[in-house]
Design a protein around this motif. Sequence first.
Motif, PDB file in Angstrom:
ATOM      1  N   LEU A  96       0.818  -1.206   0.000  1.00 54.25           N
ATOM      2  CA  LEU A  96       0.000   0.000   0.000  1.00 54.25           C
ATOM      3  C   LEU A  96       0.859   1.266   0.000  1.00 54.25           C
ATOM      4  O   LEU A  96       0.388   2.338  -0.381  1.00 54.25           O
ATOM      5  N   LEU A  97       2.097   1.126   0.445  1.00 55.19           N
ATOM      6  CA  LEU A  97       3.002   2.275   0.497  1.00 55.19           C
ATOM      7  C   LEU A  97       3.697   2.516  -0.841  1.00 55.19           C
ATOM      8  O   LEU A  97       3.891   3.668  -1.248  1.00 55.19           O
ATOM      9  N   PHE A  98       4.059   1.412  -1.485  1.00 55.32           N
ATOM     10  CA  PHE A  98       4.776   1.531  -2.761  1.00 55.32           C
ATOM     11  C   PHE A  98       4.561   0.246  -3.548  1.00 55.32           C
ATOM     12  O   PHE A  98       4.630  -0.849  -2.984  1.00 55.32           O
ATOM     13  N   PRO A  99       4.300   0.338  -4.861  1.00 53.91           N
ATOM     14  CA  PRO A  99       4.066  -0.872  -5.652  1.00 53.91           C
ATOM     15  C   PRO A  99       5.201  -1.881  -5.555  1.00 53.91           C
ATOM     16  O   PRO A  99       6.374  -1.520  -5.675  1.00 53.91           O
ATOM     17  N   ALA A 139       1.883 -11.445 -11.507  1.00 53.32           N
ATOM     18  CA  ALA A 139       0.621 -11.355 -12.244  1.00 53.32           C
ATOM     19  C   ALA A 139       0.207  -9.897 -12.435  1.00 53.32           C
ATOM     20  O   ALA A 139      -0.225  -9.507 -13.534  1.00 53.32           O
ATOM     21  N   THR A 140       0.355  -9.102 -11.390  1.00 57.80           N
ATOM     22  CA  THR A 140      -0.003  -7.683 -11.475  1.00 57.80           C
ATOM     23  C   THR A 140       0.865  -6.953 -12.500  1.00 57.80           C
ATOM     24  O   THR A 140       0.368  -6.139 -13.290  1.00 57.80           O
ATOM     25  N   LEU A 171      -5.763  -0.491  -8.915  1.00 55.98           N
ATOM     26  CA  LEU A 171      -6.519  -0.282  -7.678  1.00 55.98           C
ATOM     27  C   LEU A 171      -7.382  -1.491  -7.349  1.00 55.98           C
ATOM     28  O   LEU A 171      -7.522  -1.883  -6.186  1.00 55.98           O
ATOM     29  N   VAL A 172      -7.950  -2.109  -8.367  1.00 54.23           N
ATOM     30  CA  VAL A 172      -8.754  -3.325  -8.159  1.00 54.23           C
ATOM     31  C   VAL A 172      -7.865  -4.455  -7.646  1.00 54.23           C
ATOM     32  O   VAL A 172      -8.223  -5.184  -6.711  1.00 54.23           O
ATOM     33  N   LEU A 173      -6.699  -4.606  -8.259  1.00 54.70           N
ATOM     34  CA  LEU A 173      -5.760  -5.646  -7.818  1.00 54.70           C
ATOM     35  C   LEU A 173      -5.268  -5.379  -6.399  1.00 54.70           C
ATOM     36  O   LEU A 173      -5.074  -6.302  -5.608  1.00 54.70           O
ATOM     37  N   PHE A 175      -6.961  -3.815  -4.084  1.00 53.19           N
ATOM     38  CA  PHE A 175      -8.078  -4.152  -3.191  1.00 53.19           C
ATOM     39  C   PHE A 175      -8.164  -5.656  -2.990  1.00 53.19           C
ATOM     40  O   PHE A 175      -8.427  -6.123  -1.874  1.00 53.19           O
ATOM     41  N   SER A 176      -7.935  -6.421  -4.057  1.00 49.54           N
ATOM     42  CA  SER A 176      -7.969  -7.884  -3.929  1.00 49.54           C
ATOM     43  C   SER A 176      -6.857  -8.376  -3.001  1.00 49.54           C
ATOM     44  O   SER A 176      -7.051  -9.301  -2.206  1.00 49.54           O
ATOM     45  N   HIS A 177      -5.690  -7.726  -3.084  1.00 50.62           N
ATOM     46  CA  HIS A 177      -4.570  -8.074  -2.201  1.00 50.62           C
ATOM     47  C   HIS A 177      -4.934  -7.797  -0.748  1.00 50.62           C
ATOM     48  O   HIS A 177      -4.663  -8.612   0.149  1.00 50.62           O
ATOM     49  N   LEU A 178      -5.551  -6.645  -0.505  1.00 56.31           N
ATOM     50  CA  LEU A 178      -5.971  -6.286   0.849  1.00 56.31           C
ATOM     51  C   LEU A 178      -7.003  -7.283   1.379  1.00 56.31           C
ATOM     52  O   LEU A 178      -6.937  -7.701   2.547  1.00 56.31           O
ATOM     53  N   LEU A 179      -7.923  -7.690   0.533  1.00 49.51           N
ATOM     54  CA  LEU A 179      -8.954  -8.651   0.928  1.00 49.51           C
ATOM     55  C   LEU A 179      -8.336 -10.005   1.284  1.00 49.51           C
ATOM     56  O   LEU A 179      -8.697 -10.616   2.285  1.00 49.51           O
ATOM     57  N   ILE A 180      -7.388 -10.459   0.464  1.00 47.99           N
ATOM     58  CA  ILE A 180      -6.714 -11.732   0.722  1.00 47.99           C
ATOM     59  C   ILE A 180      -5.962 -11.672   2.056  1.00 47.99           C
ATOM     60  O   ILE A 180      -5.979 -12.627   2.840  1.00 47.99           O
ATOM     61  N   THR A 181      -5.304 -10.545   2.310  1.00 52.24           N
ATOM     62  CA  THR A 181      -4.550 -10.377   3.558  1.00 52.24           C
ATOM     63  C   THR A 181      -5.476 -10.424   4.770  1.00 52.24           C
ATOM     64  O   THR A 181      -5.163 -11.053   5.785  1.00 52.24           O
ATOM     65  N   MET A 182      -6.631  -9.798   4.669  1.00 47.92           N
ATOM     66  CA  MET A 182      -7.591  -9.795   5.768  1.00 47.92           C
ATOM     67  C   MET A 182      -8.170 -11.184   6.007  1.00 47.92           C
ATOM     68  O   MET A 182      -8.329 -11.618   7.152  1.00 47.92           O
ATOM     69  N   LEU A 183      -8.463 -11.901   4.927  1.00 52.51           N
ATOM     70  CA  LEU A 183      -8.981 -13.265   5.064  1.00 52.51           C
ATOM     71  C   LEU A 183      -7.926 -14.190   5.671  1.00 52.51           C
ATOM     72  O   LEU A 183      -8.244 -15.051   6.495  1.00 52.51           O
TER      73      LEU A 183
END
Length: 202
Positions: A96-99, A139-140, A171-173, A175-183
């Motif tokens: 989230l800080l840097f790609p 992949a990204t 941004l979509v990718l 968000f998916s990364h953030l979702l995976i991390t939370m799960l």
Amino acid sequence: MLQKNFKEHRLAKHLSQKELADRSGISLRTVQRVEKNESSGSPYVIRTLCETLGIETNSLSQSSDHEGAKAFQEVIGSVPPDRYLKYINVSSLSVLLFPFLNVVVVTGTYLIFRKKFVFPNDRATAQKMLSLQIIWSVATLFILIFTPLIDYCFLHVGEVLEIPLFIWIYLVLLFSHLLITMLAAARLNMGKDPIPYIPNII
């Protein structure tokens, strides 16, 4: 006593001391010393034997010998729980800080804590977490490279957008990364494999 409790679990599995030693990777002499009460066993030994026997560490503490149970709890208590896996999981949010910073930070975190994993399963899980960051980043990168080309040849969506299409895709990718991390964090708290669907490529 704790040691007799260990022996009872071994016998219940119909294993000899040598078979237990071979399966666990713990020396036969160490297994014998633990069962004879000549050694309380190091944290690594206790947890590895428990894993090999397929028992929970707290089941050994249910001993009529109060001092033995207390000593056991002190040994197990000195071993950090799966918090190192949680550290690795949280470190992935550095993206989230840097790609693509996640690959560097997660790799560094894994190298720092890899010796803390006394269970082979924990180390494999940590490697899968690192694998996830590598797979997601590669992949990204490919998606971001080919999105403008695909849009130019087929979609032509970028012509009507003020913000380039590849940024929306990123941004979509993200968000998916953030979702995976939370799960993964939720599954870790439940004591489950945080990312069972990710192969270990390390």
